[in-house]
Structures are given as C-alpha cells and as structure tokens.
Design an enzyme around this catalytic site. Sequence first.
Site, short mmCIF file in Angstrom:
data_model
loop_
_atom_site.label_atom_id
_atom_site.label_comp_id
_atom_site.label_asym_id
_atom_site.label_seq_id
_atom_site.Cartn_x
_atom_site.Cartn_y
_atom_site.Cartn_z
N ASP A 22 -0.36 4.45 1.12
CA ASP A 22 -0.72 5.43 2.15
C ASP A 22 -0.02 5.13 3.45
O ASP A 22 0.46 4.01 3.69
CB ASP A 22 -2.24 5.49 2.35
CG ASP A 22 -2.84 4.15 2.76
OD1 ASP A 22 -2.32 3.09 2.32
OD2 ASP A 22 -3.83 4.14 3.51
N ASP B 60 6.17 0.64 7.08
CA ASP B 60 4.73 0.41 6.85
C ASP B 60 4.21 1.34 5.77
O ASP B 60 3.60 2.35 6.07
CB ASP B 60 3.97 0.61 8.16
CG ASP B 60 2.50 0.26 8.06
OD1 ASP B 60 2.13 -0.41 7.09
OD2 ASP B 60 1.72 0.67 8.94
N HIS C 4 0.83 -1.21 0.00
CA HIS C 4 0.00 0.00 0.00
C HIS C 4 0.86 1.26 0.00
O HIS C 4 2.01 1.26 0.47
CB HIS C 4 -1.00 0.00 1.16
CG HIS C 4 -0.39 0.02 2.53
ND1 HIS C 4 0.02 1.17 3.15
CD2 HIS C 4 -0.17 -0.98 3.43
CE1 HIS C 4 0.48 0.89 4.36
NE2 HIS C 4 0.38 -0.41 4.55
N GLU D 270 2.32 -7.31 3.28
CA GLU D 270 2.87 -7.12 4.61
C GLU D 270 2.20 -8.10 5.57
O GLU D 270 1.08 -8.57 5.30
CB GLU D 270 2.65 -5.67 5.06
CG GLU D 270 1.18 -5.26 5.17
CD GLU D 270 0.97 -3.87 5.73
OE1 GLU D 270 1.81 -3.33 6.46
OE2 GLU D 270 -0.08 -3.30 5.41
N GLU E 116 -5.22 1.65 2.45
CA GLU E 116 -5.11 0.49 3.34
C GLU E 116 -5.21 0.89 4.80
O GLU E 116 -5.70 0.12 5.63
CB GLU E 116 -3.79 -0.25 3.08
CG GLU E 116 -3.69 -1.62 3.73
CD GLU E 116 -3.18 -1.61 5.17
OE1 GLU E 116 -3.29 -2.64 5.86
OE2 GLU E 116 -2.64 -0.55 5.61
N GLU E 117 -4.74 2.10 5.12
CA GLU E 117 -4.72 2.54 6.52
C GLU E 117 -6.07 3.04 7.01
O GLU E 117 -6.18 3.52 8.13
CB GLU E 117 -3.65 3.63 6.71
CG GLU E 117 -2.22 3.18 6.48
CD GLU E 117 -1.70 2.21 7.53
OE1 GLU E 117 -2.48 1.84 8.44
OE2 GLU E 117 -0.53 1.82 7.46
#
Length: 438
Positions: free
Chosen positions: A87, A117, A85, A179, A151-152
């Site tokens: 974001d 991340d 991802h 991840e 994704e976040e």
Amino acid sequence: MADQQADALSLDEVVEFTSGLIRIDTTNRGGGDCRERPAAEYAAERLAGAGLEPLLLERTPGRTNVVARIEGTDPSADALLVHGHLDVVPAEAADWRVHPFSGEVRDGVVWGRGAVDMKNMDAMILAVARSWARQGVRPRRDLVIAFTADEEASAEDGSGFLADRHPELFEGCTEGIGESGAFTFHDGSGREIYPIAAGERGTGWLKLTARGRAGHGSKVNRENAVTRLAAAVARIGEHEWPLRLTPTVRAALTELAALYGIDTDFKDVDRLLDKLGPAAALVEATVRNSANPTMVEAGYKLNVIPGEAVAYVDGRCLAGAEEEFTATLDELTGPDVQWEFTHREVALEAPVDTPLFAKMRAAVEEFAPGGHVVPYCMSGGTDAKQFSRLGITGYGFSPLKLPAGLDYQALFHGVDERVPVAALQFGVRVLDRFLRTA
C-alpha cells in the site's frame, strides 16, 4: 556461490516491476479504504514464475497479503524474513510534475507514489527471487518473503493479521529485513553514509477530547471546550522532551562521531549533534520522545460554542520510555481534557554486533566501497513491529545508492516521489549478495 551475482535480466526486471507496481493504485486512505489485491496478484504471479508457491491471504476482502518460502540448503539454520508493503499513502496528481500512478521512466528515473515507500524494495525482492530461479541459486537459510497490506494505516489487515492468524508461515524466522535502511545519505562534504535501521520508536497515535458547556458565541463561557482543547494542544506542541538514549542511538552516535573524528560526549548530546552537522539528521529525531498535534475537530457554526472538541496527536516513543510518555501526556492534557490511544505499537531495538548486521554492512560496502555504514534508529515505524510478536528481530535494509541532491527522506509521503534506475540496480546487487550469504 560467492563469485555469482544477480543476472543482467534482473537489473531490467527491477525497473519493470517498480514501474508496474506503481501503476497499480494501492492508495491507503485509512479506515479500510484501500484495495491491495491487484498488486498482490502482480507480485504472486512473478513469484510463481520463479518456481515458488505464493499464498494470497486476506482478513478483509481485497486487502491481500502474499507469503512464499524459498528453501535453504541448511535445514538446521534459522529462517530469515524479507518483507515489504504493497500500500501507499495518498497523492494529489495536480501537485506532481509526473502523474503519481504513471510509473513513468524519464531520464533514468522511475516516478510515482511508492517509488521509495516501498514498491522499489518489493520489486528488488521479486527481481532477486527470479534471478536465483534462472541461475539455480538457493540461499543457506530459508527465506520467507512477505508482501503486506495496510502498513500505511494500522497494519490490522496486513502484518498484524499475518502475525496473529498465520504464525505457522513464519516458522523458524528469527530475524527479518524490510524498510528503511542502507540508502545513501550525503553529508555535503563528499562522504556517503549508509544508515541501516536497528531500531524504531514506538507508535502512540492519540485522540484528545475536551468537553464543556455548549452555548451562544456571544455569551461568557468559562467552560469552552475549544479553549480547553486549544490550551492542551499548545502545551503538547511546545513541550521539550528530555533526552533518552537507547542502545541503537548510542551506537549511531558513537560511529558517526568516530567517522568525523569527534569525541563522543553523551553528557551533552545536543552539542554533539551540532558538531555532526548535516549527519545529525540521522539521529536527532530519535534522542527523545515526541508528540505532534496533527488534526483538530470542533464546532458546527461560527456563533455556537460546541460542547465537545477533539484533536489528534502523532506520538512516538523510545524503547524504555513508555511510562514517561503516558505520564507526561496526563500532565500536559490537564484535568479538562481526556486522551486515549487510537493506535499503539511497541518500540524496537535490534543488536548491531551480530553476524547478520556484519553481513549487511559487508554487502553495502562491496558495491559502495567508499561508503560508510552506520546503525540508526527509525523515527517512525514499519511492519517489523507486528512481526516482532513472533520473536523476529527486525532491521531496515532496502539498499539504494542515491545521487547527491536527491533528498530521500523528503520523498517519503512527499510530492514527486521518484527513484533513479541506477539506485534500483544497485539495490538488486546488494540485496542479492546479502541474501546469498545471510
């Protein structure tokens, strides 16, 4: 193909790309407040430079996803999804030693929001694809590369949108990697453990609403919405959830127990976790459901009792324990508080006795010969949840060799997020080797 490996330029590019992506602020504050397009264009440009034909796809303007396919040599083989991802979560610059969107490389470490991340993995994917283009390498099976938005938060503009609106781009994909897994976990006694994710707890984000009788703060009020909400929140926060072992967690406990020479006693899991010492951190959050209160909203003036009070709870649920989760919340909230899901996603389980898992294990052990690979279940969730709608079995595999003393898990959403250059270069080598053989 077995004697080939990632070229020297890819080891430089992975650092350059990690730093470059970090410098593009893709903070996702939720509620649609994010713009991933500049990072998507950055990634797409580098994929195009590798001879690929990336597609930029949006549900909402500025919330951009990138998808590209590398054709394999065996057209009869199933395809593999490789995703990351774009974001990141917010960061307060004043709290950091290095500006979170500087992408600064200092003393062999890349600093910034997204360093672990997960712009590091995005950069690894780009570096490997470009290395293959320079060397004329093709994988055995088709690889579908996806860089996602959102994704976040809810993933509605990212993997959810891709799975629902563009399933044709993932035709043939049966397995996927993303991840978070294959990172070094140091147990304090010299062992290096590399957990590969083969499961995720389900997501259950909850809104609690208590209603009562509004009134003056000086008067007796037996129908105080704040009191009702506070009591429910306290019950939820103090609840002891029962043990529930999924196949992935059982496999993790079995391999960890064997590593430490401990008898596997599933009748007393808490005692088993105690015997594992620091390594228990890889498992302890995934032997139960959980529900953690995170936000409370009530009132508008100190001397006014409000008629409504609201709280939010981050719930996580193991595969097969969903009914227990909802029944427990009904009981804990009681008759005076209503609750609802604001976001809900499935729990995942992936088999660990497969050729793909064996190849992930072998790739890590080739470049970390003293390391011990074990399966584990993630306590949170990833885009693998949305891609599972397409029948894609997901694993967490974004390899990093980390030094002792660097707390990888604490860096997720934490202050001073950073990743060593050597860890990125290890990741490129491992990812390159794995994808060649997958």
